[in-house]
Design a protein around this motif. Structure first.
Motif, PDB file in Angstrom:
ATOM      1  N   THR A  61       0.862  -1.175   0.000  1.00  0.00           N
ATOM      2  CA  THR A  61       0.000   0.000   0.000  1.00  0.00           C
ATOM      3  C   THR A  61       0.901   1.228   0.000  1.00  0.00           C
ATOM      4  O   THR A  61       1.750   1.362   0.883  1.00  0.00           O
ATOM      5  CB  THR A  61      -0.901   0.029   1.258  1.00  0.00           C
ATOM      6  OG1 THR A  61      -1.621  -1.201   1.349  1.00  0.00           O
ATOM      7  CG2 THR A  61      -1.877   1.176   1.209  1.00  0.00           C
ATOM      8  N   ARG A  69      -4.677   2.170  -2.798  1.00  0.00           N
ATOM      9  CA  ARG A  69      -5.165   0.819  -2.992  1.00  0.00           C
ATOM     10  C   ARG A  69      -4.161  -0.133  -2.337  1.00  0.00           C
ATOM     11  O   ARG A  69      -2.981   0.171  -2.261  1.00  0.00           O
ATOM     12  CB  ARG A  69      -5.290   0.508  -4.476  1.00  0.00           C
ATOM     13  CG  ARG A  69      -6.407   1.286  -5.141  1.00  0.00           C
ATOM     14  CD  ARG A  69      -6.157   1.428  -6.640  1.00  0.00           C
ATOM     15  NE  ARG A  69      -7.229   2.106  -7.313  1.00  0.00           N
ATOM     16  CZ  ARG A  69      -7.416   3.417  -7.328  1.00  0.00           C
ATOM     17  NH1 ARG A  69      -6.595   4.213  -6.679  1.00  0.00           N
ATOM     18  NH2 ARG A  69      -8.421   3.955  -7.987  1.00  0.00           N
ATOM     19  N   THR A  70      -4.650  -1.284  -1.903  1.00  0.00           N
ATOM     20  CA  THR A  70      -3.759  -2.305  -1.366  1.00  0.00           C
ATOM     21  C   THR A  70      -3.669  -3.420  -2.389  1.00  0.00           C
ATOM     22  O   THR A  70      -4.690  -3.948  -2.834  1.00  0.00           O
ATOM     23  CB  THR A  70      -4.284  -2.851  -0.018  1.00  0.00           C
ATOM     24  OG1 THR A  70      -4.294  -1.766   0.914  1.00  0.00           O
ATOM     25  CG2 THR A  70      -3.392  -3.958   0.506  1.00  0.00           C
ATOM     26  N   THR A  83      -6.497  -6.401  -6.053  1.00  0.00           N
ATOM     27  CA  THR A  83      -6.390  -5.081  -5.448  1.00  0.00           C
ATOM     28  C   THR A  83      -7.645  -4.834  -4.630  1.00  0.00           C
ATOM     29  O   THR A  83      -8.744  -5.206  -5.041  1.00  0.00           O
ATOM     30  CB  THR A  83      -6.269  -3.992  -6.538  1.00  0.00           C
ATOM     31  OG1 THR A  83      -5.121  -4.279  -7.343  1.00  0.00           O
ATOM     32  CG2 THR A  83      -6.132  -2.616  -5.952  1.00  0.00           C
ATOM     33  N   SER A  85      -9.657  -1.632  -2.381  1.00  0.00           N
ATOM     34  CA  SER A  85      -9.648  -0.175  -2.314  1.00  0.00           C
ATOM     35  C   SER A  85     -10.899   0.351  -1.633  1.00  0.00           C
ATOM     36  O   SER A  85     -11.963  -0.266  -1.686  1.00  0.00           O
ATOM     37  CB  SER A  85      -9.521   0.354  -3.734  1.00  0.00           C
ATOM     38  OG  SER A  85     -10.372   1.380  -4.045  1.00  0.00           O
TER      39      SER A  85
END
Length: 135
Positions: A61, A69-70, A83, A85
């Motif tokens: 992140t 976003r991760t 992803t 988010s």
């Protein structure tokens, strides 16, 4: 519908019981980094049944963005799986290249962030495209 997939080396596998909410190609510059220069083919899926069936992903992140976003990926081979988010609560953006059955992607519903499209990117005339996100 049961969808399964994995990373390149097989250390991460996943399963999800869901129909795709939408399928797309993202041409944004960030996705070009992750894809090696081309658009990112993705499926938006409900995250309620998504689970890793083998392994545990690494996450990334960005700390310099207000709403980052991760990204979840394999720590061994680097394959980007999905992803998560704040922009899509209750959903994940699953990378099409990780699907065991690639025919599930078929073709995108839309192309987004075409403002960042490169001259070597191809847009299908029958797929709606948007310079940014879909309005």
């Amino acid at each position: 519908m049961t969808i399964t997939g994995r990373c390149y080396c097989g250390e991460l596998t996943y399963c999800i019981e869901s129909e795709p909410i939408m399928k797309g190609n993202c041409h944004c510059r960030e996705c070009q980094y992750f894809s090696g220069g081309h658009p990112n083919a993705f499926l938006v899926m409900s995250d309620s049944t998504f689970q890793y069936t083998k392994g545990k992903p690494k996450t990334f992140t960005r700390s310099d963005l207000e709403k980052p976003r991760t990204r979840e990926f394999c720590g061994n081979c680097g394959t980007h799986i999905c992803t998560k988010s704040e922009f899509r609560p209750g959903a994940i953006v699953l990378k099409a290249g990780t699907l065991d059955d690639m025919s599930l992607f078929d073709k995108p519903d839309m192309a987004i962030f075409t403002i960042d499209k490169q001259p070597f990117h191809h847009l299908d005339a029958d797929v709606p495209s948007y310079e940014r996100m879909k309005p």
